[in-house]
Design an enzyme around this catalytic site. Sequence first.
Site, PDB file in Angstrom:
ATOM      1  N   LYS B 107      11.831  30.022  10.678  1.00 45.07           N
ATOM      2  CA  LYS B 107      10.972  29.882  11.508  1.00 45.07           C
ATOM      3  C   LYS B 107      10.815  29.241  12.627  1.00 45.07           C
ATOM      4  O   LYS B 107       9.858  29.425  13.422  1.00 45.07           O
ATOM      5  CB  LYS B 107       9.566  29.429  11.116  1.00 45.07           C
ATOM      6  CG  LYS B 107       9.196  29.128   9.346  1.00 45.07           C
ATOM      7  CD  LYS B 107       7.824  30.078   9.609  1.00 45.07           C
ATOM      8  CE  LYS B 107       7.422  30.720   8.002  1.00 45.07           C
ATOM      9  NZ  LYS B 107       6.081  31.406   8.132  1.00 45.07           N
ATOM     10  N   GLU B 129      -0.960  26.276  11.534  1.00 40.55           N
ATOM     11  CA  GLU B 129      -0.711  25.951   9.919  1.00 40.55           C
ATOM     12  C   GLU B 129       0.025  26.058   9.542  1.00 40.55           C
ATOM     13  O   GLU B 129       1.215  26.515  10.178  1.00 40.55           O
ATOM     14  CB  GLU B 129      -2.112  27.781   9.888  1.00 40.55           C
ATOM     15  CG  GLU B 129      -1.214  28.719   9.460  1.00 40.55           C
ATOM     16  CD  GLU B 129       0.054  29.737  10.729  1.00 40.55           C
ATOM     17  OE1 GLU B 129      -0.312  29.396  11.350  1.00 40.55           O
ATOM     18  OE2 GLU B 129       0.557  29.761  10.236  1.00 40.55           O
ATOM     19  N   SER B 394      15.170  33.530   4.151  1.00 42.81           N
ATOM     20  CA  SER B 394      15.333  32.539   4.999  1.00 42.81           C
ATOM     21  C   SER B 394      14.875  31.269   5.410  1.00 42.81           C
ATOM     22  O   SER B 394      14.547  30.715   6.412  1.00 42.81           O
ATOM     23  CB  SER B 394      13.472  32.858   4.897  1.00 42.81           C
ATOM     24  OG  SER B 394      13.154  32.646   3.321  1.00 42.81           O
TER      25      SER B 394
HETATM   26  C1  LIG Z   1      11.953  29.179   3.346  1.00 40.79           C
HETATM   27  C2  LIG Z   1      10.625  30.194   3.951  1.00 40.79           C
HETATM   28  N1  LIG Z   1      10.776  31.622   3.812  1.00 40.79           N
HETATM   29  C3  LIG Z   1       9.203  32.524   3.682  1.00 40.79           C
HETATM   30  C4  LIG Z   1       8.532  32.459   4.524  1.00 40.79           C
HETATM   31  C5  LIG Z   1       7.971  33.241   4.249  1.00 40.79           C
HETATM   32  O1  LIG Z   1       6.379  33.541   5.212  1.00 40.79           O
HETATM   33  P1  LIG Z   1       6.884  35.056   6.250  1.00 40.79           P
HETATM   34  O2  LIG Z   1       6.621  35.795   5.123  1.00 40.79           O
HETATM   35  O3  LIG Z   1       6.334  34.624   6.667  1.00 40.79           O
HETATM   36  O4  LIG Z   1       8.688  34.794   6.624  1.00 40.79           O
HETATM   37  C6  LIG Z   1       8.011  30.511   4.854  1.00 40.79           C
HETATM   38  C7  LIG Z   1       6.959  30.373   4.758  1.00 40.79           C
HETATM   39  O5  LIG Z   1       6.318  29.308   4.548  1.00 40.79           O
HETATM   40  C8  LIG Z   1       9.582  29.688   4.774  1.00 40.79           C
HETATM   41  O6  LIG Z   1       9.179  28.726   4.462  1.00 40.79           O
END
Ligand SMILES: Cc1ncc(COP(=O)(O)O)c(C=O)c1O
Lengths: 257, 417
Positions: B107, B129, B394
Amino acid sequence: MLAHEKISAAIRDANADGRTALVPFVTAGYPQPDEFMATLESIAGIGDVVEIGVPFSDPMADGMTIQRSSFAAIENGVTLRWIFEQLDGNHIDTPLLMMSYLNPLLAFGYEKLAERARETGVCGFIVPDLPYEESADLRAALEAQGLGLVQLVTPATPAGRRKMLAEASRGFVYAVTITGITGGDDGLPADLAGYLDAVTAASPIPVCAGFGIRAADDVRNVGRHAAGAIVGSALVEVLERGENPAEFLQSLTLAAR
Amino acid sequence: MSSVIKSSESEELLQALLDGRLPDERGRFGPFGGRYIPETLVPAFERLEQGVREHLPSESFQEDYARELREWVGRPTALSFAPRLSERWGTEVWIKREDLAHTGAHKINNAIGQALLAKRLGAERVIAETGAGQHGVASAAACARLGLPCRVYMGAVDIERQAPNVDRMHRLGAEVFPVESGDKTLRAAIDEALREWVSDPAGIYYLLGSAVGAHPYPYLVRELQSVIGKESREQMTRQAGGLPDAAFACVGGGSNAIGLFYPLLNDPIELIGVEAGGIGNGLGENAATLATGTPGVLQGSYSIILQDKDGNVQETQSVSAGLDYSGVGPEHALLQAVGRVKYVAASDDEALEALEELCELEGILTALETAHAYAYAKKWSVDNPVKRVLIGNSGRGDKDMPTLTKYPPRTRKHAGA
Ligand SMILES: Cc1ncc(COP(=O)(O)O)c(C=O)c1O
């Protein structure tokens, strides 16, 4: 007369009578679905044009009052399909408008929407999350049945765009009084007169002001610079408190003279 | 607005996508995308679009952005080979470590980029948000770094289940605004942030956290997150000796997934997005938007959403707050429609099990969101043995401790196998 012209005509008639047109808004089926038609009829007896709010799960331009009424109506099973069923065979002469976010209209299907609207006395639509640039398909479907798409202008709208929107609007031009969502109670802005005069000057059809109109004083205030006053959250709150909507509107029409 | 893409159009759209010609000037990815917003926000979106066009490609922005990524975010993030997981799965597993980025998730790539943009656009304050709290923390940190006031909208349900992140946001100087309306999760938080923006469109910069919303957000977020895929591509070539056969990412709104996939679209790599399968297949039991949803307009764009037949948006269910969302970015809707990316779901249980396995075999506590990608990658690897797979890790799972405490490590079956 095309359906959307009935809206403009009703507002002009009120003005010709020396009144500010009164445009009440109710969330369909709120607070009780089985009272919907009775409420609508009593409101239509006083209002010059009536707006029916279609409840939606994500009302992003609405404050707490209309959010609450929308969620409650959805809980009670109120849908666009249901609203049309209630409206079938009604004897209301007052032109009706529907205010709906786009997704329920998309899900219903534009062509069927326009047909059902024409059959039930709905003369036009206000779609708060559909800017002009994305509206060609819906406008075409509505126009095929003589229905209008009301455009909104706001204090944040630049002059050139204001003129474009006023010319594209059908029925009336919805002049949002404040920069914000519905249901505020901060009062009307001090520089309202100049703004409403500018919208009126740009508009070939009547201009109605809405958002934040709660009391007789507000209607009087707005009426000096616009053809009509739209009363939404304040009326929904009257319904919420179980008070008589017709009496409340009556108290506003005295001011509208 | 057609919801179905004809097969003749499909190839053309795929080509346009591969050539980098999408979104088009109206913010469309084929039929998806666009800009469905209240009139009050139209001038604000026009300013934003103009600002993106002017600043994003500029040398000065790119220099600042690259410096912040390098010196503050800590990029490039590592690419880790996962020897024990590889052995267990019978395939070669590589992990792109976004958990090692500052604040613990991808993020931050988006947050610092947009905060730099907000500064250039003269914003007085920033709103954001958050679902899992990772975007909220990233926004709070980026705003602190650049001296911008920041308020984060967060659903009451998420405030409870991601408590550690709420505290972090406070400490980073942000105000956390609890959202009690609607479903009290990410969707309600976005609605509430939009309402606030409508009340002050000139002063506010809305720092949206995923590849969703009205144009230009899906484009802007993709551009800022593409650093994940660009680095992965280069690192795979250098460290693994070649590109992967398949790449996996979890999909909530789709920002980490588009960031990983976009730079790999032209390569012969199977791309798979994994959504939240929740507790079952019924409406309301999951957040598998692309796998089970239909076309509609939610929060500014035409995409695939979870809705009932009357067009009301459905509530979702997932153990992971960051995937618990009824919509998905419009570019993913197109990638699915033209068949370039496959979207599948992993259940709460599968994700929890995958999280545990990764902890025990590789010493990485991943986020519950991310765990969904592992769960499906494992299944895929069983069906497609002896390949090379890349997983977008992620974020890290520290924030999930309040939830994980409710699920004690059930077995030690993975350990020391
Ligand atoms: C670690 C992590 N992965 C994935 C996501 C999902 O978001 P996005 O699909 O935009 O990557 C989030 C959202 O809060 C997150 O904190």
